[in-house]
Design an enzyme around this catalytic site. Structure first.
Site, PDB file in Angstrom:
ATOM      1  N   ASP A  26       0.824  -1.209   0.000  1.00  0.00           N
ATOM      2  CA  ASP A  26       0.000   0.000   0.000  1.00  0.00           C
ATOM      3  C   ASP A  26       0.862   1.266   0.000  1.00  0.00           C
ATOM      4  O   ASP A  26       2.005   1.236   0.442  1.00  0.00           O
ATOM      5  CB  ASP A  26      -0.931  -0.024   1.221  1.00  0.00           C
ATOM      6  N   ASN A  40     -10.518  -3.227  -6.069  1.00  0.00           N
ATOM      7  CA  ASN A  40      -9.744  -2.355  -6.973  1.00  0.00           C
ATOM      8  C   ASN A  40     -10.392  -2.206  -8.357  1.00  0.00           C
ATOM      9  O   ASN A  40     -10.077  -1.257  -9.082  1.00  0.00           O
ATOM     10  CB  ASN A  40      -8.305  -2.853  -7.145  1.00  0.00           C
ATOM     11  N   ARG A  74     -11.797   1.258  -9.114  1.00  0.00           N
ATOM     12  CA  ARG A  74     -10.968   2.464  -9.309  1.00  0.00           C
ATOM     13  C   ARG A  74     -11.219   3.054 -10.698  1.00  0.00           C
ATOM     14  O   ARG A  74     -11.770   2.371 -11.566  1.00  0.00           O
ATOM     15  CB  ARG A  74      -9.492   2.099  -9.162  1.00  0.00           C
TER      16      ARG A  74
HETATM   17  C1  FPP Z   1      -2.041   0.090  -3.313  1.00  0.00           C
HETATM   18  O1  FPP Z   1      -1.605   1.430  -3.338  1.00  0.00           O
HETATM   19  C2  FPP Z   1      -1.490  -0.696  -4.396  1.00  0.00           C
HETATM   20  C3  FPP Z   1      -2.215  -1.272  -5.400  1.00  0.00           C
HETATM   21  C4  FPP Z   1      -3.673  -1.146  -5.459  1.00  0.00           C
HETATM   22  C5  FPP Z   1      -1.592  -2.034  -6.488  1.00  0.00           C
HETATM   23  C6  FPP Z   1      -0.285  -2.725  -6.255  1.00  0.00           C
HETATM   24  C7  FPP Z   1       0.413  -2.808  -7.555  1.00  0.00           C
HETATM   25  C8  FPP Z   1       1.745  -2.687  -7.774  1.00  0.00           C
HETATM   26  C9  FPP Z   1       2.707  -2.552  -6.678  1.00  0.00           C
HETATM   27  C10 FPP Z   1       2.316  -2.641  -9.157  1.00  0.00           C
HETATM   28  C11 FPP Z   1       2.258  -3.856  -9.988  1.00  0.00           C
HETATM   29  C12 FPP Z   1       2.313  -5.130  -9.268  1.00  0.00           C
HETATM   30  C13 FPP Z   1       2.781  -6.310  -9.714  1.00  0.00           C
HETATM   31  C14 FPP Z   1       2.681  -7.479  -8.836  1.00  0.00           C
HETATM   32  C15 FPP Z   1       3.412  -6.515 -11.014  1.00  0.00           C
HETATM   33  P1  FPP Z   1      -2.668   2.606  -3.388  1.00  0.00           P
HETATM   34  O2  FPP Z   1      -2.788   3.024  -4.809  1.00  0.00           O
HETATM   35  O3  FPP Z   1      -3.934   2.178  -2.735  1.00  0.00           O
HETATM   36  O4  FPP Z   1      -1.942   3.691  -2.538  1.00  0.00           O
HETATM   37  P2  FPP Z   1      -2.623   4.855  -1.657  1.00  0.00           P
HETATM   38  O5  FPP Z   1      -3.260   4.154  -0.486  1.00  0.00           O
HETATM   39  O6  FPP Z   1      -1.467   5.691  -1.254  1.00  0.00           O
HETATM   40  O7  FPP Z   1      -3.586   5.562  -2.540  1.00  0.00           O
END
Ligand code: FPP
Length: 247
Positions: free
Chosen positions: A21, A69, A72
Site C-alpha cells: 500500500d 480495486n 478504481r
Molecule cells: C495500493 O496502493 C497498491 C495497489 C492497489 C496495487 C499494487 C500494484 C503494484 C505494486 C504494481 C504492480 C504489481 C505487480 C505485482 C506486477 P494505493 O494506490 O492504494 O496507494 P494509496 O493508499 O497511497 O492511494
C-alpha cells in the site's frame, strides 16, 4: 548487510504475505500521477522478490489487485493490468532462472484475456520450480474466496462427495483457491494503515502482522530485513501459554 547477518536462519518465516500500500500517496507527495506510483511499485516488487529469494523465504504472496480495486478509475485499472502483464512478460526468464514457481489466487474470470494468457504461461512454465513460490493475489477478495469455497463445498455435499458431519478445518481449507500454499507466518503492510483489507481472511488466523509507514514504492530489502528481525522476536503461541511454548 550488518542487519542481515544477525537474522537467525531458523527464524525465517516460511510464508510472507504483503499488502503493498501507499503507491498513490507516494506519487501525490511528488506531484506525480497515481500511475507513476504504481510504476515505481513495480521496482519494489522486483527488489523484494530478489531479496526474499536470497533470504530463503519459501512463499511470497503479493496483494497485487483486490476485487475492490476494480472500482478504481478505468485508466488506473488499465495501467495496473498493463504493469502486471509487463511484469509477467519481462521477468519470466529471471523467475525461471531462479527456480521460482509463479502461482495465483483470485477470481480469474474478470481478468483481461491478455493478462490471463501471460499469467497462465508463467504458471505453466514454472510449475516444476521449487526454490520459491511467488503467489499473485489478483482480482482477489478474502470473503469471496470463502464464499467460493462454500459454494463448491455445498455442491459436493449435494452430490454425496462430502459428508457435512465430517467437515473440519482441514477439509474446508482444501476448498480454498490454492490449498497447497501454507498459511502466512508474517503479513507485512506498507503505507502505515493497520487494516487487513479483505486479504487472506481464513489463512491469517495466527499470522504475525507487521505494519510499516514506508510506502510501497520505497520498500526495499532493508525494510524486509527489518520486518524479519521484528518477526524473529515474536513468540508464536497459537493460543497456548508462554510457558507451554518454551517447554
Ligand atoms: C495500493 O496502493 C497498491 C495497489 C492497489 C496495487 C499494487 C500494484 C503494484 C505494486 C504494481 C504492480 C504489481 C505487480 C505485482 C506486477 P494505493 O494506490 O492504494 O496507494 P494509496 O493508499 O497511497 O492511494
Amino acid at each position: 548487510m550488518m542487519q542481515e547477518r544477525r537474522l537467525q536462519p531458523d527464524a525465517i518465516p516460511r510464508h510472507v504475505a504483503i499488502i503493498m500500500d501507499g503507491n498513490g500517496r507516494w506519487a501525490q507527495d511528488r506531484g506525480l500521477s497515481r500511475i507513476e506510483g504504481h510504476r515505481q511499485g513495480l521496482e519494489a516488487v522486483r527488489a523484494v522478490i530478489r531479496a526474499a529469494h536470497e533470504l530463503g523465504i519459501e512463499f511470497v504472496t503479493l496483494y497485487a489487485f483486490s476485487l475492490e480495486n476494480w472500482n478504481r478509475p478505468q485508466d488506473e485499472v488499465d495501467e495496473l493490468m498493463r504493469l502486471l502483464e509487463h511484469y509477467l512478460e519481462s521477468e519470466l526468464d529471471e523467475v525461471i532462472r531462479n527456480g521460482i514457481r509463479v502461482r495465483s489466487i483470485g477470481r480469474r474470470d474478470r481478468l483481461p484475456t491478455s493478462v490471463l494468457e501471460k499469467l497462465e504461461k508463467a504458471e505453466q512454465k514454472t510449475r516444476e520450480n521449487r526454490e520459491m513460490h511467488l503467489v499473485f493475489a489478483l482480482s482477489y477478495g478474502g470473503r469471496q474466496e470463502i464464499v467460493d469455497a462454500v459454494r463448491q463445498l455445498l455442491r459436493d455435499a449435494e452430490n454425496g462427495k462430502l459428508d457435512p458431519e465430517a467437515l473440519d478445518e482441514k477439509t474446508f481449507a482444501e476448498y480454498l483457491y490454492d490449498p497447497e500454499i501454507p498459511d502466512p507466518d508474517l503479513l507485512i503492510r506498507t503505507g502505515g494503515e493497520s487494516r487487513v483489507s479483505n486479504f487472506l481472511l481464513w489463512q491469517i488466523a495466527y499470522t504475525e502482522i507487521f505494519v510499516t509507514d514506508v510506502r510501497w514504492p520505497d520498500f526495499r530489502k532493508d525494510h524486509l530485513v527489518e520486518a524479519l528481525r521484528d518477526y524473529e522476536r515474536r513468540e508464536r503461541r497459537f493460543g497456548r501459554t508462554s510457558a507451554q511454548v518454551r517447554s
